[in-house]
Design an enzyme around this catalytic site. Structure first.
Site, PDB file in Angstrom:
ATOM      1  N   GLU A 136      -0.759 -49.209  -5.497  1.00 10.72           N
ATOM      2  CA  GLU A 136       0.216 -49.311  -6.573  1.00 10.72           C
ATOM      3  C   GLU A 136       1.017 -50.581  -6.306  1.00 10.72           C
ATOM      4  O   GLU A 136       1.994 -50.581  -5.570  1.00 10.72           O
ATOM      5  CB  GLU A 136       1.152 -48.096  -6.588  1.00 10.72           C
ATOM      6  CG  GLU A 136       2.045 -48.102  -7.821  1.00 10.72           C
ATOM      7  CD  GLU A 136       3.502 -47.773  -7.559  1.00 10.72           C
ATOM      8  OE1 GLU A 136       4.240 -47.580  -8.533  1.00 10.72           O
ATOM      9  OE2 GLU A 136       3.931 -47.733  -6.388  1.00 10.72           O
ATOM     10  N   ASP A 138       1.710 -45.889  -2.295  1.00 13.34           N
ATOM     11  CA  ASP A 138       2.926 -46.081  -3.075  1.00 13.34           C
ATOM     12  C   ASP A 138       3.587 -47.405  -2.697  1.00 13.34           C
ATOM     13  O   ASP A 138       3.650 -47.755  -1.512  1.00 13.34           O
ATOM     14  CB  ASP A 138       3.875 -44.912  -2.742  1.00 13.34           C
ATOM     15  CG  ASP A 138       5.097 -44.878  -3.624  1.00 13.34           C
ATOM     16  OD1 ASP A 138       4.943 -44.679  -4.833  1.00 13.34           O
ATOM     17  OD2 ASP A 138       6.216 -45.039  -3.099  1.00 13.34           O
TER      18      ASP A 138
HETATM   19  C1  GLC Z   1       6.380 -45.599  -6.901  1.00  8.48           C
HETATM   20  C2  GLC Z   1       6.189 -44.228  -7.491  1.00  8.48           C
HETATM   21  C3  GLC Z   1       7.463 -43.806  -8.134  1.00  8.48           C
HETATM   22  C4  GLC Z   1       8.524 -43.743  -7.067  1.00  8.48           C
HETATM   23  C5  GLC Z   1       8.659 -45.068  -6.337  1.00  8.48           C
HETATM   24  C6  GLC Z   1       9.426 -44.915  -5.062  1.00  8.48           C
HETATM   25  O1  GLC Z   1       6.598 -46.528  -7.870  1.00  8.48           O
HETATM   26  O2  GLC Z   1       5.107 -44.239  -8.374  1.00  8.48           O
HETATM   27  O3  GLC Z   1       7.351 -42.593  -8.806  1.00  8.48           O
HETATM   28  O4  GLC Z   1       9.767 -43.428  -7.649  1.00  8.48           O
HETATM   29  O5  GLC Z   1       7.402 -45.574  -5.961  1.00  8.48           O
HETATM   30  O6  GLC Z   1       8.680 -44.218  -4.114  1.00  8.48           O
END
Ligand code: GLC
Length: 569
Positions: free
Chosen positions: A289, A218
Site C-alpha cells: 500500500e 500497510d
Molecule cells: C493505511 C490503512 C488505513 C490506516 C492507515 C494507518 O492507509 O489502509 O486504513 O488508517 O494506514 O495505519
C-alpha cells in the site's frame, strides 16, 4: 507504438499472485459470527463457501490483531495475537485450513510503520528515561521553543492536526514529543533501529509459519523519515504527500525531496530484507500500500527483489473516461512491466469512497482521498453510480495482472453518505472537528439477507457497529444470488470467464478495429472487452457474448451507454 501491439504477455510458470483476484475483507464489517455487532474470524470462515462461489483466489483481511481499535485495528498492540473482538489464534488456524480446502489463500495485513500506544514497547518507552534503548524504538524528540513547548517540526498528521504529541513524565513535568504520522494512538517506530528490524522478521515468520499466503503491507512507503526530521514546505495530509499536482514535471529525486517521510530511498533495503524472509517459504506475496505517484515511481517499489506488487492507486483514481482509462492502462502495463511486475487493478478499498458512489460525481468535485462524504455534501445519483460501477468493474476484471475486489462491491454497494456524526469512528472525524468526515461510509457492515433483521443478516441479533443506510436492504446478497443481471451475478460471471480464458495471465492488446470515438475495446486471450462511454447505443460485434453488465437491454444486439460486454471472438 503500433495500434494493435501486444502490451502484456503471459509469463511462463508464473506465480499465483501475478494473475490472482484478491478479495479484501474488512473483518469488523464482513460477517458477525457471535452476534455482538462486530464481524469476526468465525463469521469469515462461515461465509467462505460464498467467496468460493464468487470465484476469487485469495482473501486479504484487514488487521485482526490485538488492538485498542483507535484506528479500526491499524493500531496494533500485539502483532502475534488476535484481538478478542475477532476471535483467537485457533479461529485463525481454522480460517486458514477451511480456506485451503476451498483453494482460497489467506493474506494478512502487516502494519509496520507504527504500533498502538498500548503496545508494550511504547509503554516501556514512556516509562524509560530520555535517551534510553526503550525510547529508541520510537521517534522521541525534544520540543522547540524556550521550554520545549513547541513540536519538533511542522509535520501534519494524515488524520488532521499535528503529527507530534508531548508526553508527561512520571513526576508530572512535561516531557519529550513523539511522532505519529497518523493518530496520536499510533506512534511511529524508528526503522533505523536494528531492534525494530529484528522484531518484524519474527512477526513475518510467525504468520508465514501459520499458513498466511503473504502480506498486504500497510503504509509500505513510510517507515523511514529523513535524517534530521526537516520541516516540510507544503503541508499536505494525503498519503501521497509528495504527489504535487504537477508531479509529472518533477524528477523522482525532486518528488522525494519534497516530502521527508513518504517514499524515502532508505525504505528499499527494508523491503529487500523482508523479501528474503518470504523467500524462505514457497511462493508468498507482499502487496504494497504505497500511495506514490506517478506509476513509474511506484514501479520502483516492485522491482524483482522488493514488493511483489503494489496497489494501482493511479487506476483507482481514474474517472470513467475513455481517454484517461487508456492512458492509465498503458502507463500501468508499461511501468510495472518494465520491472517484471504484474500490474494490479483496484477500484475500492476501506480508505476511499466506494466506486459505486464515486462514479456518481464529476471526478473533480470529489473530496480528497480519505475525507469521505457526509450528509452536508451534495448527495449522489445512486442509479448512475451503480451503472458506471458495474461497467467499470467488468472492464477492469478482464485486464491481465492482479485484481483486487473490496467486500461489498460485488453487491454494488454504495457509500453510506448520510451517516451522522454520532456514529463516526474514523479518527479523522474527531481530529478535524468533523470538517473531514472520514472513511466510515465505506466500512458499513454487509447486508446478507434482506430485512432478516436490522442489520440485514450481518449479525444474528441485528446488531451492527455502524448502521446500514436503508438502501442496503435492496442490495442484500440473497436478493441477488442466482438472479440474472444482478451485480453479484455479473461479478460471478466475469470472474468465471476470467479464469476460463486465463485472462489474468493473458496476452493483452487494444482493439482499435472494434472502437469508435465513444467506445474502448481490448482483446485479452481472444476475449474482446468493450465498453461504451457514449450517450447512445453501439452495435455489439459478432461473437459469443460471455458476459454483459447490461440488464435494461432495449434493442437486441446493441450495447447501451455506460455498459461493458465480453465477447468470445
Ligand atoms: C493505511 C490503512 C488505513 C490506516 C492507515 C494507518 O492507509 O489502509 O486504513 O488508517 O494506514 O495505519
Amino acid at each position: 507504438m503500433a495500434n494493435n501491439e501486444i502490451l502484456y504477455q503471459t509469463i511462463a510458470n508464473a506465480q499465483w499472485w501475478r494473475s490472482s483476484v484478491i478479495y479484501q475483507i474488512y473483518p469488523r464489517s464482513f460477517a458477525d459470527g457471535n452476534g455482538d455487532g462486530i464481524g469476526d474470524l468465525k463469521g469469515i470462515t462461515e461465509k467462505l463457501p460464498y467467496l468460493a462461489d464468487l470465484g476469487i483466489d485469495a482473501i486479504w483481511c484487514s488487521p485482526f490483531f490485538k488492538s485498542p481499535q483507535k484506528d479500526a485495528g491499524y493500531d496494533v498492540s500485539d502483532y502475534k495475537d488476535i484481538d478478542p473482538l475477532f476471535g483467537n489464534l485457533q479461529d485463525f488456524d481454522d480460517l486458514v485450513s477451511a480456506s485451503k480446502k476451498l483453494g482460497i489463500k489467506v493474506i494478512v495485513d502487516l502494519v509496520p510503520n507504527h504500533t498502538s500506544d498500548q503496545h508494550e514497547l511504547f509503554q516501556a518507552a514512556l516509562a524509560a528515561p530520555e535517551g534510553s534503548a526503550e525510547r529508541a524504538m520510537y521517534i522521541f524528540r525534544d520540543g522547540k521553543g524556550k521550554n520545549g513547548e513547541l513540536p519538533p517540526n511542522n509535520w501534519p498528521s494524515v488524520f488532521g492536526g499535528n503529527a507530534w504529541t508531548r508526553i508527561t513524565n512520571a513526576d508530572g513535568t512535561a516531557g519529550q514529543w513523539y511522532l505519529h504520522i497518523f493518530d496520536s494512538s499510533q506512534p511511529d517506530l524508528d526503522w533505523t533501529n536494528p531492534a525494530v528490524l529484528e522484531m518484524f522478521d519474527g512477526v513475518l515468520r510467525f504468520w508465514l509459519d501459520r499458513g498466511a499466503a503473504g502480506f498486504r503491507i500497510d503504509v509500505a512507503h513510510g517507515m523511514i523519515k529523513r535524517a534530521g526530521l526537516p520541516d516540510i514546505e507544503v503541508i499536505d495530509t494525503t498519503m501521497g504527500g509528495a504527489t504535487a499536482k504537477d508531479e509529472k514535471d518533477l524528477t523522482f529525486a525532486e518528488i522525494e525531496a519534497f516530502n521527508p517521510y513518504w517514499g524515502q530511498p532508505e525504505v528499499h533495503p527494508i523491503i529487500r530484507r523482508w523479501r528474503k524472509v518470504l523467500e524462505e517459504y514457497d511462493d508468498r506475496l507482499m502487496a504494497a500500500e504505497a500511495w506514490l505517484g506517478p506509476l513509474d515511481r511506484m514501479a520502483n517499489w516492485v522491482r524483482p527483489d522488493e514488493y511483489h506488487q503494489a496497489f494501482n492507486f493511479g487506476y483507482l483514481d481514474c474517472p470513467w473516461d475513455k481517454a484517461e482509462l487508456t492512458a492509465v492502462i498503458n502507463e500501468s502495463l508499461r511501468a510495472f512491466g518494465n520491472v517484471g511486475a504484474p500490474s494490479t487493478w483496484v477500484l475500492s478499498n476501506h480508505d476511499v469512497v466506494r466506486h459505486a458512489t464515486r462514479f456518481a460525481y464529476e471526478h473533480a468535485t470529489l473530496p480528497a482521498q480519505g475525507d469521505g462524504i457526509g450528509p452536508d455534501f451534495a448527495q449522489p445519483d445512486e442509479a448512475k453510480g451503480l451503472r458506471l460501477a458495474r461497467a467499470a468493474s467488468a472492464f477492469m476484471l478482464g485486464l491481465p495482472g492482479g485484481a483486487y475486489i473490496y467486500q461489498g462491491e460485488e453487491l454494488g454497494l454504495p457509500e453510506h453518505t448520510t451517516l451522522g456524526g454520532a456514529y463516526r469512528q474514523d479518527p479523522t472525524y474527531a481530529r478535524t472537528q468533523g470538517k473531514r468526515v472520514g472513511r466510515d461510509g465505506c466500512r458499513v457492515p454487509l447486508p446478507w439477507v434482506s430485512k432478516a433483521n436490522e442489520s440485514n443478516g450481518f449479525s444474528s441479533t441485528g446488531e451492527s457497529w455502524l448502521p446500514q443506510p436503508s438502501s442496503f436492504a435492496r442490495y442484500a446478497r440473497d436478493l441477488q444470488d442466482g438472479v440474472a443481471g444482478s451485480t453479484l451475478e455479473v461479478y460471478k460471471r466475469v470472474l468465471k470467464m476470467r479464469k476460463q480464458f486465463n485472462l489474468g495471465a493473458g496476452n493483452f492488446r487494444w482493439a482499435p478495429e472494434f472502437m469508435d470515438e465513444t467506445t474502448l475495446a481490448y482483446i485479452n486471450n481472444g476475449v474482446l472487452v468493450l465498453a461504451n462511454f457514449a450517450g447512445k447505443s453501439v452495435v455489439i460485434p459478432a461473437g459469443e457474448i460471455l458476459a454483459t453488465t447490461q440488464t435494461d437491454l432495449t434493442i437486441e444486439g446493441e450495447l447501451e451507454h455506460d455498459q461493458t460486454v465480453w465477447i468470445k471472438l
